[in-house]
Scaffold this motif. Sequence first.
Motif, PDB file in Angstrom:
ATOM      1  N   HIS A 109     146.081  72.874 146.863  1.00 44.33           N
ATOM      2  CA  HIS A 109     144.821  72.782 146.134  1.00 44.33           C
ATOM      3  C   HIS A 109     144.495  71.305 145.960  1.00 44.33           C
ATOM      4  O   HIS A 109     145.313  70.540 145.476  1.00 44.33           O
ATOM      5  N   VAL A 110     143.300  70.915 146.360  1.00 46.17           N
ATOM      6  CA  VAL A 110     142.908  69.513 146.275  1.00 46.17           C
ATOM      7  C   VAL A 110     141.956  69.290 145.108  1.00 46.17           C
ATOM      8  O   VAL A 110     142.178  68.428 144.274  1.00 46.17           O
ATOM      9  N   ALA A 111     140.892  70.061 145.055  1.00 43.88           N
ATOM     10  CA  ALA A 111     139.885  69.844 144.018  1.00 43.88           C
ATOM     11  C   ALA A 111     138.840  70.941 144.097  1.00 43.88           C
ATOM     12  O   ALA A 111     138.772  71.683 145.070  1.00 43.88           O
ATOM     13  N   PHE A 112     138.030  71.017 143.076  1.00 47.90           N
ATOM     14  CA  PHE A 112     136.811  71.807 143.130  1.00 47.90           C
ATOM     15  C   PHE A 112     135.687  70.832 143.432  1.00 47.90           C
ATOM     16  O   PHE A 112     135.690  69.694 142.949  1.00 47.90           O
ATOM     17  N   VAL A 113     134.736  71.248 144.252  1.00 49.98           N
ATOM     18  CA  VAL A 113     133.593  70.394 144.545  1.00 49.98           C
ATOM     19  C   VAL A 113     132.319  71.178 144.261  1.00 49.98           C
ATOM     20  O   VAL A 113     132.289  72.402 144.401  1.00 49.98           O
ATOM     21  N   ALA A 114     131.304  70.467 143.873  1.00 51.73           N
ATOM     22  CA  ALA A 114     130.015  71.093 143.590  1.00 51.73           C
ATOM     23  C   ALA A 114     129.201  71.199 144.875  1.00 51.73           C
ATOM     24  O   ALA A 114     129.314  70.364 145.772  1.00 51.73           O
ATOM     25  N   ILE A 115     128.402  72.223 144.946  1.00 49.61           N
ATOM     26  CA  ILE A 115     127.490  72.400 146.074  1.00 49.61           C
ATOM     27  C   ILE A 115     126.100  72.023 145.588  1.00 49.61           C
ATOM     28  O   ILE A 115     125.635  72.511 144.559  1.00 49.61           O
ATOM     29  N   GLN A 116     125.453  71.132 146.312  1.00 46.85           N
ATOM     30  CA  GLN A 116     124.103  70.721 145.948  1.00 46.85           C
ATOM     31  C   GLN A 116     123.154  71.873 146.287  1.00 46.85           C
ATOM     32  O   GLN A 116     123.020  72.229 147.463  1.00 46.85           O
TER      33      GLN A 116
ATOM     34  N   THR B   1     130.585  67.734 149.223  1.00 45.76           N
ATOM     35  CA  THR B   1     131.246  66.445 149.448  1.00 45.76           C
ATOM     36  C   THR B   1     132.747  66.666 149.502  1.00 45.76           C
ATOM     37  O   THR B   1     133.349  67.130 148.540  1.00 45.76           O
ATOM     38  N   ILE B   2     133.349  66.334 150.647  1.00 45.50           N
ATOM     39  CA  ILE B   2     134.801  66.441 150.811  1.00 45.50           C
ATOM     40  C   ILE B   2     135.406  65.166 150.235  1.00 45.50           C
ATOM     41  O   ILE B   2     134.946  64.062 150.565  1.00 45.50           O
ATOM     42  N   PRO B   3     136.422  65.273 149.382  1.00 43.16           N
ATOM     43  CA  PRO B   3     137.020  64.078 148.780  1.00 43.16           C
ATOM     44  C   PRO B   3     137.438  63.052 149.846  1.00 43.16           C
ATOM     45  O   PRO B   3     137.892  63.410 150.938  1.00 43.16           O
ATOM     46  N   ALA B   4     137.286  61.768 149.509  1.00 41.45           N
ATOM     47  CA  ALA B   4     137.523  60.674 150.457  1.00 41.45           C
ATOM     48  C   ALA B   4     138.920  60.710 151.055  1.00 41.45           C
ATOM     49  O   ALA B   4     139.084  60.517 152.268  1.00 41.45           O
ATOM     50  N   HIS B   5     139.957  60.966 150.256  1.00 42.93           N
ATOM     51  CA  HIS B   5     141.320  60.951 150.802  1.00 42.93           C
ATOM     52  C   HIS B   5     141.540  62.089 151.794  1.00 42.93           C
ATOM     53  O   HIS B   5     142.295  61.951 152.748  1.00 42.93           O
TER      54      HIS B   5
END
Length: 105
Positions: free
Chosen positions: A4-11, A18-22
Amino acid sequence: MDTHVAFVAIQPKNGTVTIPAHVRRKFGLDKPGAQVEIVVREREIALIPHLAVPAGDAWFWTEGHQAAEREVDEDLAAGRSTEFASDEEFLGYLDSLESDNPAEK
């Protein structure tokens, strides 16, 4: 293994995620021409990273060439190959094939 990396918002206006930079760096998605393939599974959306193939290398990925690559892999695995000690030995072998070919005469 899933991580699990993160939750991201959908515009909502355009569906941008947006996929996290790392994560982009890890999969080369920070390179020009990088793309993600969207695969829909039962209850999942998978993003599969793809890097652009230079136009001069596209021939390698055609279905015909990939079929030939698989055939070569099968031949090698079955021991159907010949090794040569030198370039000259290899070229001599090719010359012998040409001289044995009745169509060449």
